[in-house]
Enzyme design. Structure first.
Site, mmCIF file in Angstrom:
data_model
loop_
_atom_site.group_PDB
_atom_site.id
_atom_site.type_symbol
_atom_site.label_atom_id
_atom_site.label_comp_id
_atom_site.label_asym_id
_atom_site.label_seq_id
_atom_site.Cartn_x
_atom_site.Cartn_y
_atom_site.Cartn_z
ATOM 1 N N ASP A 34 -4.468 -5.991 4.951
ATOM 2 C CA ASP A 34 -5.549 -6.756 5.570
ATOM 3 C C ASP A 34 -5.494 -8.234 5.190
ATOM 4 O OD1 ASP A 34 -6.913 -4.699 7.008
ATOM 5 O OD2 ASP A 34 -7.440 -3.839 5.067
ATOM 6 N N ASN A 64 0.852 -1.197 0.000
ATOM 7 C CA ASN A 64 0.000 0.000 0.000
ATOM 8 C C ASN A 64 0.883 1.241 0.000
ATOM 9 O OD1 ASN A 64 0.528 0.895 2.847
ATOM 10 N ND2 ASN A 64 -0.295 -1.143 3.255
HETATM 11 O O1 C5P Z 1 -8.796 -1.923 10.590
HETATM 12 P P1 C5P Z 1 -7.811 -0.919 10.132
HETATM 13 O O2 C5P Z 1 -6.718 -1.479 9.266
HETATM 14 O O3 C5P Z 1 -8.415 0.308 9.512
HETATM 15 O O4 C5P Z 1 -7.133 -0.416 11.489
HETATM 16 C C1 C5P Z 1 -6.080 0.458 11.491
HETATM 17 C C2 C5P Z 1 -5.302 0.328 12.772
HETATM 18 O O5 C5P Z 1 -5.108 -1.043 13.107
HETATM 19 C C3 C5P Z 1 -3.921 0.877 12.657
HETATM 20 O O6 C5P Z 1 -3.531 1.327 13.929
HETATM 21 C C4 C5P Z 1 -3.095 -0.325 12.223
HETATM 22 O O7 C5P Z 1 -1.728 -0.178 12.563
HETATM 23 C C5 C5P Z 1 -3.754 -1.424 13.003
HETATM 24 N N1 C5P Z 1 -3.735 -2.740 12.322
HETATM 25 C C6 C5P Z 1 -3.000 -3.770 12.852
HETATM 26 N N2 C5P Z 1 -3.029 -5.002 12.230
HETATM 27 C C7 C5P Z 1 -3.777 -5.210 11.141
HETATM 28 C C8 C5P Z 1 -4.519 -4.163 10.595
HETATM 29 C C9 C5P Z 1 -4.486 -2.921 11.207
HETATM 30 O O8 C5P Z 1 -2.316 -3.584 13.848
HETATM 31 N N3 C5P Z 1 -3.782 -6.398 10.568
#
Ligand code: C5P
Length: 397
Positions: free
Chosen positions: A276, A208
């Site tokens: 993700d 990304n």
């Molecule tokens: O769910 P989302 O990706 O939007 O969440 C963002 C937050 O979650 C950020 O703080 C990111 O560093 C953390 N995150 C994480 N592990 C993942 C996905 C997101 O620690 N697999």
């Protein structure tokens, strides 16, 4: 705030030298004792008489002055301070410092000193951006020289850009941070940063646009407040900050393992843009292109590091901070995310392309906590990092 602290102020020869008069006043107002040293060029811009009057001290400028040597030798002069502050640090002074030249009193003191050194660069924007200056800057940082500024803005030469010396009060803040009590001393904090790369085969991956700039700035700000920082970073553009325990990872699964290995910590800041999904059964050899045959990728969900650490029963950090980069309904989504993941704070920002935030140098964030949402004005990512670090230091007592 600075009472009893001694600052050896080396004034370089640039137009920004005039700001030193105010800087001296501000430092003294806070209790510091300022011993001024001027290069020969500096005295073309401000008079030693003004400097001396404001400092309440004599100005040192000549290495071959027998009177000075009889009063205090130059080696001793270089060591009497708690901090050697160079403001303005001209391109010439920075180059001499990086090379270890000792061609006048100022540079000799800088080479002889065993106390911390801080510089406030000031020069024309082209000189600042020149590869040689940037090389010298990297060398000085590598030598543990603290750097404050320069700022962007209009310059005396009529150009615009980075190169203006930091304002006296900004320099004073950095001096206080360097010499005052460090509020995060003894605290251990893990910070994730950058993107993750999820391999498809040995040459292809899913990634990304995260540059790692905000996470890097946060780690640096925490270090400057005295924290011991474990910096777990994916393959980011931003160079990792100095003074951290660096753990470089590639994938989300590796990032999770590195974060868990860093625990226990007092706080955790998850600024990484973790992918993700990962590709199931990434190929060990390069997938060959075959006419008419499109490969099918199967995905698996990556571990959510933020949610996992927030929900730890044993060894949960006292403060867990997550980020929410959203393009729509920022506040609503981020507030829901804080609940869902069970973290303490969410730093929410709008990363829709029009904002220029993703990959840019500024950020406009809202801090969401139990207490509600706090909208911060748009500011540089460094300033966001400093404010966030200051807030973290208030709760980790
Ligand atoms: O769910 P989302 O990706 O939007 O969440 C963002 C937050 O979650 C950020 O703080 C990111 O560093 C953390 N995150 C994480 N592990 C993942 C996905 C997101 O620690 N697999």
């Amino acid at each position: 705030m600075l009472s009893g602290k001694r600052i050896l102020l080396i004034i370089g020869g640039g137009i920004a030298a005039y700001k030193c008069l105010d800087l001296i006043r501000r430092l003294r107002e806070r209790g510091a004792k300022v011993t001024p040293v001027m290069t020969q060029a500096a005295s073309e811009f401000v008079t030693p008489l003004s400097v001396s009057a404001l400092a309440g001290e004599k100005v040192y400028s000549d290495i071959f002055d027998l009177t000075d040597e009889a009063e205090m030798g130059h080696i001793q002069l270089s060591r009497v301070a708690d901090l050697v502050l160079v403001a303005p640090a001209t391109a010439d002074l920075m180059a001499k410092m990086a090379q270890g030249l000792a061609s006048d009193l100022a540079t000799t003191l800088l080479l002889a000193t065993d106390t911390p050194v801080m510089i406030a660069p000031a020069m024309n924007v082209r000189m600042w951006e020149h590869a040689a200056t940037q090389r010298n800057l990297a060398m000085l940082r590598g030598d543990d020289v603290a750097v404050v500024g320069p700022n962007d803005g209009d310059m005396a030469c009529g150009e615009f850009g980075p190169g203006r010396m930091a304002e006296p009060l900004e320099i004073v803040d950095e001096v206080i941070a360097a010499l005052g009590d460090k509020p995060l001393k003894g605290k251990r904090i893990v910070v994730t940063s950058g993107p993750t790369h999820e391999p498809i085969d040995p040459v292809r991956y899913i990634a990304n646009r995260s540059s790692g700039a905000q996470g890097t700035a946060i780690a640096a700000a925490l270090v400057s407040l005295g924290a011991e920082v474990v910096f777990v970073t994916g393959p980011a553009d931003a160079a990792p900050p100095h003074g951290v325990e660096l753990v470089q990872v590639e994938t989300a699964v590796e990032m999770r393992a590195a974060v868990l290995a860093a625990l226990p910590t007092d706080a955790a800041v998850f600024a990484a843009a973790v992918a993700d999904w990962r590709v199931v059964g990434a190929s060990q050899s390069k997938i060959k292109k075959k006419a008419g045959a499109l490969p099918t990728l199967e995905f698996a969900e990556n571990p959510d590091i933020l949610a996992e650490v927030s929900q730890l029963i044993d060894g949960r950090p006292d403060l867990v901070v997550g980020f929410a980069a959203e393009t729509d309904d920022v506040l609503e989504n981020a507030t829901a995310k804080r609940k869902r993941k069970a973290c303490d704070w969410i730093v929410a920002n709008d990363v829709s392309p029009a904002t220029g935030i993703m990959g840019g140098s500024e950020n406009a964030v809202t801090l969401i906590s139990e207490a509600g949402a706090e909208v911060w004005p748009r500011m540089g990512k460094d300033a966001v990092a400093r404010q966030l670090a200051a807030r973290i230091s208030e709760v980790l007592v």
